[in-house]
Enzyme design. Structure first.
Site, PDB file in Angstrom:
ATOM      1  N   CYS A  69       6.122  -0.409  22.451  1.00 56.21           N
ATOM      2  CA  CYS A  69       6.066   0.856  23.600  1.00 56.21           C
ATOM      3  C   CYS A  69       5.278   2.259  22.552  1.00 56.21           C
ATOM      4  CB  CYS A  69       7.766   0.877  23.835  1.00 56.21           C
ATOM      5  SG  CYS A  69       9.197   1.356  22.417  1.00 56.21           S
ATOM      6  N   HIS A 124      -6.562   7.234  11.419  1.00 55.66           N
ATOM      7  CA  HIS A 124      -5.673   5.732  11.402  1.00 55.66           C
ATOM      8  C   HIS A 124      -4.685   5.904  11.359  1.00 55.66           C
ATOM      9  CE1 HIS A 124     -10.448   4.710  10.524  1.00 55.66           C
ATOM     10  NE2 HIS A 124     -10.777   5.214  11.301  1.00 55.66           N
ATOM     11  N   GLY A 143     -16.639  10.978   0.507  1.00 54.77           N
ATOM     12  CA  GLY A 143     -15.827   9.789   0.434  1.00 54.77           C
ATOM     13  C   GLY A 143     -16.359   9.066   1.633  1.00 54.77           C
ATOM     14  N   ARG A 185       1.055  -0.957   0.313  1.00 55.43           N
ATOM     15  CA  ARG A 185      -0.090  -0.011   0.310  1.00 55.43           C
ATOM     16  C   ARG A 185       0.710   0.954  -0.011  1.00 55.43           C
ATOM     17  NH1 ARG A 185      -4.750  -0.205   4.635  1.00 55.43           N
ATOM     18  NH2 ARG A 185      -5.005   1.731   3.267  1.00 55.43           N
TER      19      ARG A 185
HETATM   20  N1  APR Z   1     -16.212  10.287  -4.161  1.00 52.27           N
HETATM   21  C1  APR Z   1     -16.403  10.131  -3.581  1.00 52.27           C
HETATM   22  N2  APR Z   1     -17.060   9.266  -2.362  1.00 52.27           N
HETATM   23  C2  APR Z   1     -16.509   7.827  -2.673  1.00 52.27           C
HETATM   24  C3  APR Z   1     -15.769   7.991  -4.702  1.00 52.27           C
HETATM   25  C4  APR Z   1     -15.843   9.150  -4.594  1.00 52.27           C
HETATM   26  N3  APR Z   1     -14.665   8.919  -6.091  1.00 52.27           N
HETATM   27  N4  APR Z   1     -15.814   6.726  -4.663  1.00 52.27           N
HETATM   28  C5  APR Z   1     -16.435   6.096  -3.910  1.00 52.27           C
HETATM   29  N5  APR Z   1     -16.849   6.978  -2.913  1.00 52.27           N
HETATM   30  C6  APR Z   1     -17.465   6.448  -1.361  1.00 52.27           C
HETATM   31  C7  APR Z   1     -18.198   5.422  -1.542  1.00 52.27           C
HETATM   32  O1  APR Z   1     -19.536   5.526  -1.916  1.00 52.27           O
HETATM   33  C8  APR Z   1     -18.295   4.437   0.553  1.00 52.27           C
HETATM   34  O2  APR Z   1     -19.431   5.565   0.585  1.00 52.27           O
HETATM   35  O3  APR Z   1     -16.579   5.950  -1.023  1.00 52.27           O
HETATM   36  C9  APR Z   1     -16.862   4.835   0.406  1.00 52.27           C
HETATM   37  C10 APR Z   1     -16.042   4.642   1.112  1.00 52.27           C
HETATM   38  O4  APR Z   1     -16.622   3.481   1.785  1.00 52.27           O
HETATM   39  P1  APR Z   1     -15.322   2.274   2.210  1.00 52.27           P
HETATM   40  O5  APR Z   1     -14.485   1.838   1.642  1.00 52.27           O
HETATM   41  O6  APR Z   1     -16.294   1.844   3.972  1.00 52.27           O
HETATM   42  O7  APR Z   1     -14.048   3.278   3.403  1.00 52.27           O
HETATM   43  P2  APR Z   1     -13.911   4.385   4.305  1.00 52.27           P
HETATM   44  O8  APR Z   1     -15.102   5.007   4.978  1.00 52.27           O
HETATM   45  O9  APR Z   1     -13.315   5.179   4.732  1.00 52.27           O
HETATM   46  O10 APR Z   1     -13.870   2.983   5.504  1.00 52.27           O
HETATM   47  C11 APR Z   1     -13.855   3.703   6.897  1.00 52.27           C
HETATM   48  O11 APR Z   1     -12.897   1.407   7.721  1.00 52.27           O
HETATM   49  O12 APR Z   1     -10.943  -0.156   6.855  1.00 52.27           O
HETATM   50  C12 APR Z   1     -11.047   1.279   7.979  1.00 52.27           C
HETATM   51  O13 APR Z   1      -8.803   1.741   8.879  1.00 52.27           O
HETATM   52  C13 APR Z   1     -10.636   2.018   7.771  1.00 52.27           C
HETATM   53  O14 APR Z   1     -10.214   4.139   7.446  1.00 52.27           O
HETATM   54  C14 APR Z   1     -11.221   2.847   6.629  1.00 52.27           C
HETATM   55  C15 APR Z   1     -12.346   2.684   7.505  1.00 52.27           C
END
Ligand code: APR
Length: 253
Positions: free
Chosen positions: A132, A121, A196, A72
């Site tokens: 530690c 995060h 997002g 990543r």
């Molecule tokens: N613009 C805006 N939003 C978008 C786009 C885009 N181009 N493409 C996808 N999305 C949205 C999706 O519709 C979804 O609601 O981004 C979101 C991604 O959701 P997740 O995959 O659940 O990611 P996130 O919300 O950041 O996850 C939160 O979960 O797995 C843990 O630690 C990890 O920080 C992460 C946390």
């Protein structure tokens, strides 16, 4: 409400705002080519959370975890910030009081110029001692090349424990102070922009409730419905790299 109308309504509110807080998730970086977690083709489709994002996974197979985060780290360095990241960096200079609270561990916001940022995060560019408080920045792919066995995994220079990726895993506490500063900023924010994120993890609801309780407006930017959509005032059903620059243009015009 049409996207145009929701953009205009949001811009109207933002035009008279002094204090703005943003809560961002993986969707902000999706158009740069970094997978989200739960969308189609997301990270959690190809990897078991319990293997790569829980302390138990690191105990069972630290090499697997190192490989996952080193890949990543490499990937994020191969992609560029998108127009959404740059628009947020510009908004930071436009509003007297601005804070970007991001769940993202990539460094695309910083590379786009964001400075007022809280990474709740962790950070893919960091490694932490698994015991530690020692932490450092590390080029993980370079280390990975020489990782043949667990014995090759770097050890903490202070307590000799295994070094782990600088990312918060499920079941772990968020970095000290990050939630407090996020909530105190949300409590005085005129606008909270939720960008997002599915809202399934870490505090988006609490931030939205806090901003609304003090009379602020909550705007969601996401092409899809989310766990938070029910609490927001305005939904902009659009990709962030499209909506954020448009919003910025309306605000500064
Ligand atoms: N613009 C805006 N939003 C978008 C786009 C885009 N181009 N493409 C996808 N999305 C949205 C999706 O519709 C979804 O609601 O981004 C979101 C991604 O959701 P997740 O995959 O659940 O990611 P996130 O919300 O950041 O996850 C939160 O979960 O797995 C843990 O630690 C990890 O920080 C992460 C946390």
């Amino acid at each position: 409400m049409t996207i145009v109308h929701s953009l205009e309504r949001s811009a109207e509110v933002l035009k008279y705002s002094k204090s703005v807080i943003v809560f961002a998730g993986a969707g902000l970086s999706a158009e740069s080519g970094l997978p989200t977690f739960r969308d189609q083709g997301g990270l959690w489709e190809g990897h078991r959370v319990e293997d790569v994002a829980e302390p138990g996974g690191f105990t069972r197979d630290p090499l697997l975890v190192w490989r996952f985060y080193a890949e990543r780290q490499t990937r994020q360095l191969q992609v560029q910030p998108n127009a959404g990241h740059f628009a947020l960096a510009q908004m930071e200079t436009h509003f007297p009081d601005f804070l970007l609270v991001t769940q993202n561990v990539d460094n695309l916001s910083e590379r786009a110029g964001s400075q007022k940022i809280v990474k709740i995060h962790g950070d893919l560019m960091e490694v932490w001692c698994s015991l530690c408080s020692w932490k450092s920045r590390l080029d993980m792919p370079v280390v990975l090349e020489s990782l043949r066995s667990v014995d090759d995994i770097p050890r903490c220079p202070k307590c000799a424990e295994l070094v782990r990726p600088g990312v918060v895993w499920f079941g772990e506490m968020l970095p000290p102070g990050t939630i407090d500063v996020s909530l105190s900023t949300a409590a005085k924010a005129d606008v909270l922009l939720i960008v997002g994120t599915s809202g399934l993890v870490s505090g988006g609801y609490g931030l939205a409730e806090t901003t609304k309780a003090s009379g602020g407006t909550v705007v969601e930017i996401n092409p899809a419905e989310t766990y938070l959509s029910g609490i927001v005032d305005i939904c902009i059903r659009s990709a962030s790299s499209v909506a954020l620059p448009k919003l910025l243009a309306l605000i500064v015009s």
